[in-house]
Design a protein around this motif. Structure first.
Motif, PDB file in Angstrom:
ATOM      1  N   VAL A  17      26.332 -21.645 -42.859  1.00 27.57           N
ATOM      2  CA  VAL A  17      25.958 -20.273 -42.509  1.00 27.57           C
ATOM      3  C   VAL A  17      26.004 -20.035 -41.010  1.00 27.57           C
ATOM      4  O   VAL A  17      25.979 -18.892 -40.556  1.00 27.57           O
ATOM      5  CB  VAL A  17      24.534 -19.929 -43.028  1.00 27.57           C
ATOM      6  CG1 VAL A  17      24.481 -20.029 -44.526  1.00 27.57           C
ATOM      7  CG2 VAL A  17      23.489 -20.824 -42.380  1.00 27.57           C
ATOM      8  N   VAL A  18      26.054 -21.099 -40.235  1.00 27.76           N
ATOM      9  CA  VAL A  18      26.102 -20.941 -38.780  1.00 27.76           C
ATOM     10  C   VAL A  18      27.512 -20.645 -38.311  1.00 27.76           C
ATOM     11  O   VAL A  18      27.767 -19.706 -37.556  1.00 27.76           O
ATOM     12  CB  VAL A  18      25.563 -22.211 -38.083  1.00 27.76           C
ATOM     13  CG1 VAL A  18      25.722 -22.088 -36.567  1.00 27.76           C
ATOM     14  CG2 VAL A  18      24.094 -22.432 -38.447  1.00 27.76           C
ATOM     15  N   ARG A  19      28.484 -21.430 -38.772  1.00 28.06           N
ATOM     16  CA  ARG A  19      29.848 -21.313 -38.263  1.00 28.06           C
ATOM     17  C   ARG A  19      30.678 -20.263 -38.994  1.00 28.06           C
ATOM     18  O   ARG A  19      31.621 -19.707 -38.437  1.00 28.06           O
ATOM     19  CB  ARG A  19      30.545 -22.681 -38.348  1.00 28.06           C
ATOM     20  CG  ARG A  19      29.903 -23.746 -37.463  1.00 28.06           C
ATOM     21  CD  ARG A  19      29.839 -23.320 -36.019  1.00 28.06           C
ATOM     22  NE  ARG A  19      29.225 -24.355 -35.173  1.00 28.06           N
ATOM     23  CZ  ARG A  19      28.826 -24.159 -33.939  1.00 28.06           C
ATOM     24  NH1 ARG A  19      28.941 -22.949 -33.402  1.00 28.06           N
ATOM     25  NH2 ARG A  19      28.299 -25.121 -33.237  1.00 28.06           N
ATOM     26  N   ALA A  35      22.597 -27.381 -42.343  1.00 26.91           N
ATOM     27  CA  ALA A  35      22.670 -27.692 -43.774  1.00 26.91           C
ATOM     28  C   ALA A  35      21.423 -27.211 -44.508  1.00 26.91           C
ATOM     29  O   ALA A  35      21.509 -26.657 -45.617  1.00 26.91           O
ATOM     30  CB  ALA A  35      22.854 -29.195 -43.965  1.00 26.91           C
ATOM     31  N   ILE A  36      20.267 -27.387 -43.916  1.00 24.86           N
ATOM     32  CA  ILE A  36      19.027 -26.905 -44.542  1.00 24.86           C
ATOM     33  C   ILE A  36      19.028 -25.385 -44.607  1.00 24.86           C
ATOM     34  O   ILE A  36      18.666 -24.786 -45.636  1.00 24.86           O
ATOM     35  CB  ILE A  36      17.795 -27.423 -43.772  1.00 24.86           C
ATOM     36  CG1 ILE A  36      17.612 -28.926 -44.013  1.00 24.86           C
ATOM     37  CG2 ILE A  36      16.528 -26.664 -44.195  1.00 24.86           C
ATOM     38  CD1 ILE A  36      16.493 -29.554 -43.202  1.00 24.86           C
ATOM     39  N   GLU A  37      19.434 -24.737 -43.530  1.00 23.90           N
ATOM     40  CA  GLU A  37      19.470 -23.277 -43.545  1.00 23.90           C
ATOM     41  C   GLU A  37      20.439 -22.765 -44.606  1.00 23.90           C
ATOM     42  O   GLU A  37      20.145 -21.801 -45.332  1.00 23.90           O
ATOM     43  CB  GLU A  37      19.871 -22.739 -42.170  1.00 23.90           C
ATOM     44  CG  GLU A  37      19.787 -21.225 -42.091  1.00 23.90           C
ATOM     45  CD  GLU A  37      20.140 -20.688 -40.715  1.00 23.90           C
ATOM     46  OE1 GLU A  37      20.208 -19.448 -40.581  1.00 23.90           O
ATOM     47  OE2 GLU A  37      20.370 -21.482 -39.784  1.00 23.90           O
ATOM     48  N   THR A  38      21.583 -23.420 -44.712  1.00 24.97           N
ATOM     49  CA  THR A  38      22.544 -23.043 -45.748  1.00 24.97           C
ATOM     50  C   THR A  38      21.933 -23.196 -47.135  1.00 24.97           C
ATOM     51  O   THR A  38      22.087 -22.323 -48.009  1.00 24.97           O
ATOM     52  CB  THR A  38      23.808 -23.918 -45.638  1.00 24.97           C
ATOM     53  OG1 THR A  38      24.413 -23.711 -44.361  1.00 24.97           O
ATOM     54  CG2 THR A  38      24.814 -23.574 -46.727  1.00 24.97           C
ATOM     55  N   GLN A  81       2.708 -13.201 -37.460  1.00 27.39           N
ATOM     56  CA  GLN A  81       3.010 -12.246 -36.381  1.00 27.39           C
ATOM     57  C   GLN A  81       3.620 -10.959 -36.903  1.00 27.39           C
ATOM     58  O   GLN A  81       3.913 -10.049 -36.116  1.00 27.39           O
ATOM     59  CB  GLN A  81       3.964 -12.887 -35.369  1.00 27.39           C
ATOM     60  CG  GLN A  81       3.389 -14.073 -34.609  1.00 27.39           C
ATOM     61  CD  GLN A  81       2.229 -13.691 -33.729  1.00 27.39           C
ATOM     62  OE1 GLN A  81       1.072 -13.941 -34.081  1.00 27.39           O
ATOM     63  NE2 GLN A  81       2.511 -13.044 -32.602  1.00 27.39           N
ATOM     64  N   GLY A  82       3.822 -10.861 -38.218  1.00 28.92           N
ATOM     65  CA  GLY A  82       4.400  -9.660 -38.799  1.00 28.92           C
ATOM     66  C   GLY A  82       5.887  -9.517 -38.560  1.00 28.92           C
ATOM     67  O   GLY A  82       6.451  -8.428 -38.737  1.00 28.92           O
ATOM     68  N   ILE A  83       6.538 -10.588 -38.183  1.00 32.12           N
ATOM     69  CA  ILE A  83       7.987 -10.547 -37.931  1.00 32.12           C
ATOM     70  C   ILE A  83       8.748 -10.606 -39.244  1.00 32.12           C
ATOM     71  O   ILE A  83       9.821 -10.008 -39.381  1.00 32.12           O
ATOM     72  CB  ILE A  83       8.398 -11.688 -36.975  1.00 32.12           C
ATOM     73  CG1 ILE A  83       7.691 -11.513 -35.626  1.00 32.12           C
ATOM     74  CG2 ILE A  83       9.913 -11.754 -36.792  1.00 32.12           C
ATOM     75  CD1 ILE A  83       7.835 -12.690 -34.675  1.00 32.12           C
ATOM     76  N   VAL A  84       8.231 -11.319 -40.226  1.00 28.09           N
ATOM     77  CA  VAL A  84       8.755 -11.289 -41.597  1.00 28.09           C
ATOM     78  C   VAL A  84       7.588 -10.960 -42.523  1.00 28.09           C
ATOM     79  O   VAL A  84       6.416 -11.206 -42.186  1.00 28.09           O
ATOM     80  CB  VAL A  84       9.405 -12.631 -42.013  1.00 28.09           C
ATOM     81  CG1 VAL A  84      10.553 -12.993 -41.085  1.00 28.09           C
ATOM     82  CG2 VAL A  84       8.382 -13.757 -42.068  1.00 28.09           C
ATOM     83  N   GLY A  85       7.896 -10.424 -43.673  1.00 24.83           N
ATOM     84  CA  GLY A  85       6.850 -10.096 -44.626  1.00 24.83           C
ATOM     85  C   GLY A  85       6.340 -11.337 -45.354  1.00 24.83           C
ATOM     86  O   GLY A  85       7.029 -12.357 -45.426  1.00 24.83           O
ATOM     87  N   ASP A 132      19.773 -13.385 -49.102  1.00 21.81           N
ATOM     88  CA  ASP A 132      19.784 -12.886 -47.730  1.00 21.81           C
ATOM     89  C   ASP A 132      18.470 -13.114 -46.997  1.00 21.81           C
ATOM     90  O   ASP A 132      18.463 -13.327 -45.783  1.00 21.81           O
ATOM     91  CB  ASP A 132      20.107 -11.390 -47.722  1.00 21.81           C
ATOM     92  CG  ASP A 132      21.594 -11.130 -47.873  1.00 21.81           C
ATOM     93  OD1 ASP A 132      22.367 -12.105 -47.784  1.00 21.81           O
ATOM     94  OD2 ASP A 132      21.979  -9.963 -48.085  1.00 21.81           O
ATOM     95  N   VAL A 133      17.376 -13.055 -47.729  1.00 23.44           N
ATOM     96  CA  VAL A 133      16.083 -13.233 -47.072  1.00 23.44           C
ATOM     97  C   VAL A 133      15.985 -14.611 -46.416  1.00 23.44           C
ATOM     98  O   VAL A 133      15.284 -14.796 -45.421  1.00 23.44           O
ATOM     99  CB  VAL A 133      14.926 -13.022 -48.087  1.00 23.44           C
ATOM    100  CG1 VAL A 133      14.861 -14.173 -49.095  1.00 23.44           C
ATOM    101  CG2 VAL A 133      13.595 -12.908 -47.353  1.00 23.44           C
ATOM    102  N   GLY A 134      16.732 -15.581 -46.962  1.00 24.13           N
ATOM    103  CA  GLY A 134      16.740 -16.912 -46.354  1.00 24.13           C
ATOM    104  C   GLY A 134      17.269 -16.901 -44.939  1.00 24.13           C
ATOM    105  O   GLY A 134      16.897 -17.752 -44.122  1.00 24.13           O
ATOM    106  N   GLY A 135      18.118 -15.916 -44.641  1.00 23.96           N
ATOM    107  CA  GLY A 135      18.659 -15.799 -43.294  1.00 23.96           C
ATOM    108  C   GLY A 135      17.617 -15.401 -42.269  1.00 23.96           C
ATOM    109  O   GLY A 135      17.866 -15.512 -41.063  1.00 23.96           O
TER     110      GLY A 135
END
Length: 485
Positions: A11-13, A88-91, A53-57, A99-102
């Motif tokens: 997901v990075v590259r 790899a973990i983020e992917t 911090q309210g940056i994500v729900g 999408d929320v994983g992003g």
């Protein structure tokens, strides 16, 4: 995008940078298993902070944290292909959560992420090295306690010099390793600071709470300047330098024991020896030879690390990817070598009779005789000359008396009683006379053993405190994550 519809590609590259012959060259995934658990911990702490911090729900945080649980359960080997463990973990998270994983990577960069993961894992390794030094010191002190009165030869330039005791000799290494323990503790304090929240190097516009993620990960605080936070690897240099020094200390101990084994005054346990493939009579100190060699590996690691870091421009550079393995290899090799050295010391047998016989070889009590004469008012340089003259003929009273006639123009008995000279010529009596602070006399060594016991207890307590702090932070983080179930 619906849950699970994200491609398993990096997901990075993405597509533009995902191919080409350099893709494998860039990848560190194969070497990243060591920080797999660290990355999961860092991800969880970061997501909890983003939610607070309210940056994500909260529901988004729950989805990401659930995906991280799945990734952990599947294990490192189940990760998709990626440039490194972080990608790899983020992917894998995006694959599970959609999408929320992003959003997991919001307000951070791989630069601060990897720096945090390295420090997180390195803490455990440094504490393991500290534990190994404490165990070695305990072994040295325990054997020393059994040999306070065991006289042995002492050497300078590998030549018989002055008699000492096994206890005095072993405690010399205990004191050196105690300094190595202190250096590792000092390095640990600087490792234990969090870079997370520094982002790529210039901070982030999001209202992140860096102190909160530091708390959740068990760090004592943050690396305040964001550029310094992601670019510095001086904490690696400090740890590897301390390990190289420790390896050098233990290499000297190993060399001594190999030599003593050759001389027949120490017998190593079979557990720390081997035999020859062709010569059945051989008992070789192979483990200690490998301990000795570890100093070279550690020195090479330090040199490799420093050379990699030399002249790098500020902020993040990919060269840093090759710096960290020097630390992992050094800490593994040196910690194991110290553990082996401790076992060899604890199980070795000292031949007290052979040591006593060897203690007086080479007129090793000569200095004691010169000191005795100086105590009678003879200038030390004159006494030195007298004993040196005697050494040409022998190491007994007759030779000393003849030298006195030559140097002083009078019999030795005119200056000191024969009984006192005979005592000074005896290795055990010579040792007993050297009762200055830190000396080999049994009374002086007994006092040192008491101080060593206190020092070991203090270091063991400090080690337990640091480990308890990490365990407490782990529990706190798990509790906070559980709020999103």
């Amino acid at each position: 995008m619906t849950e699970g519809s994200e491609s398993e590609g990096d997901v990075v590259r993405r597509d533009r940078f995902s191919g080409g012959p350099a893709r494998g060259f860039l990848s560190s995934l194969a070497a990243d298993e060591r920080i797999f658990a660290a990355d999961l911990a860092v991800d969880r702490a970061h997501v909890v902070m983003l939610a607070e911090q309210g940056i994500v729900g909260d529901d988004e945080a729950a989805a990401i944290l659930s995906a991280l649980d799945d990734v952990e359960s599947a294990g490192f080997d189940a990760l998709p292909e990626g440039e490194d463990v972080h990608a790899a973990i983020e992917t894998a998270v995006v694959s599970r959560a959609g999408d929320v994983g992003g959003k997991m990577h919001t307000a951070r960069s791989r630069n601060d992420e990897v720096a945090t993961c390295i420090r997180y894992r390195l803490r455990e390794d440094v504490l393991a090295a500290v534990e190994a030094t404490v165990a070695l010191r305990e072994a040295l002190a325990e054997v020393a306690e059994d040999h306070v009165d065991t006289v042995m030869p002492g050497y300078t330039h590998l030549q018989p010099a002055q008699p000492t005791t096994v206890a005095h000799y072993l405690l010399s290494y205990e004191q050196a390793v105690a300094r190595d323990t202190a250096r590792l503790f000092d390095a640990y304090a600087r490792v234990n600071r969090s870079p997370l929240g520094a982002a790529a190097f210039a901070g982030t516009p999001f209202d992140v709470d860096r102190e909160r993620t530091a708390e959740l990960l068990g760090f004592d605080g943050v690396v305040s300047n964001s550029m310094d936070a992601v670019s510095t690897r001086d904490f690696l240099v400090e740890v590897v330098a301390a390990l190289a020094n420790l390896a050098t200390t233990v290499s000297g101990l190993a060399e001594d024991l190999v030599g003593f084994s050759k001389d027949g005054v120490v017998e190593l346990s079979d557990d720390y020896s081997s035999t020859s493939s062709i010569m059945p009579q051989k008992k070789n100190p192979d483990t200690l030879e490998l301990v000795r060699a570890t100093a070279g590996d550690a020195a090479a690691g330090l040199n490799g690390l420093l050379t990699t870091l030399k002249g790098l421009p500020r902020a993040y550079n990919r060269d840093l990817q090759t710096a960290t393995p020097h630390a992992w290899e050094s800490v593994d090799a040196v910690t194991e070598a110290v553990e082996v050295a401790a076992g060899a010391v604890a199980t070795a047998t000292w031949d007290e009779a052979a040591l006593a016989e060897a203690a007086g070889e080479g007129f090793s009590t000569a200095t004691g005789v010169a000191d005795l004469l100086a105590m009678q008012g003879i200038p030390f340089r004159t006494a030195h000359e007298l004993v040196a003259e005697a050494a040409e003929e022998g190491d007994d009273y007759a030779a000393l008396d003849a030298a006195a006639e030559e140097v002083l123009g009078d019999s030795l008995s005119a200056y000191v009683e024969r009984e006192a000279v005979e005592a000074a010529l005896d290795p055990a009596a010579s040792v007993a006379a050297r009762d200055s602070a830190g000396g080999p006399a049994p009374d002086a060594v007994a006092g040192r053993l008491s101080a060593v016991e206190d020092s070991l207890a203090a270091d063991a307590d400090a080690l337990a405190t640091e480990r308890d702090a990490l365990a407490s932070a782990d529990e706190k983080r798990r509790a906070e994550v559980s709020q999103f179930d």
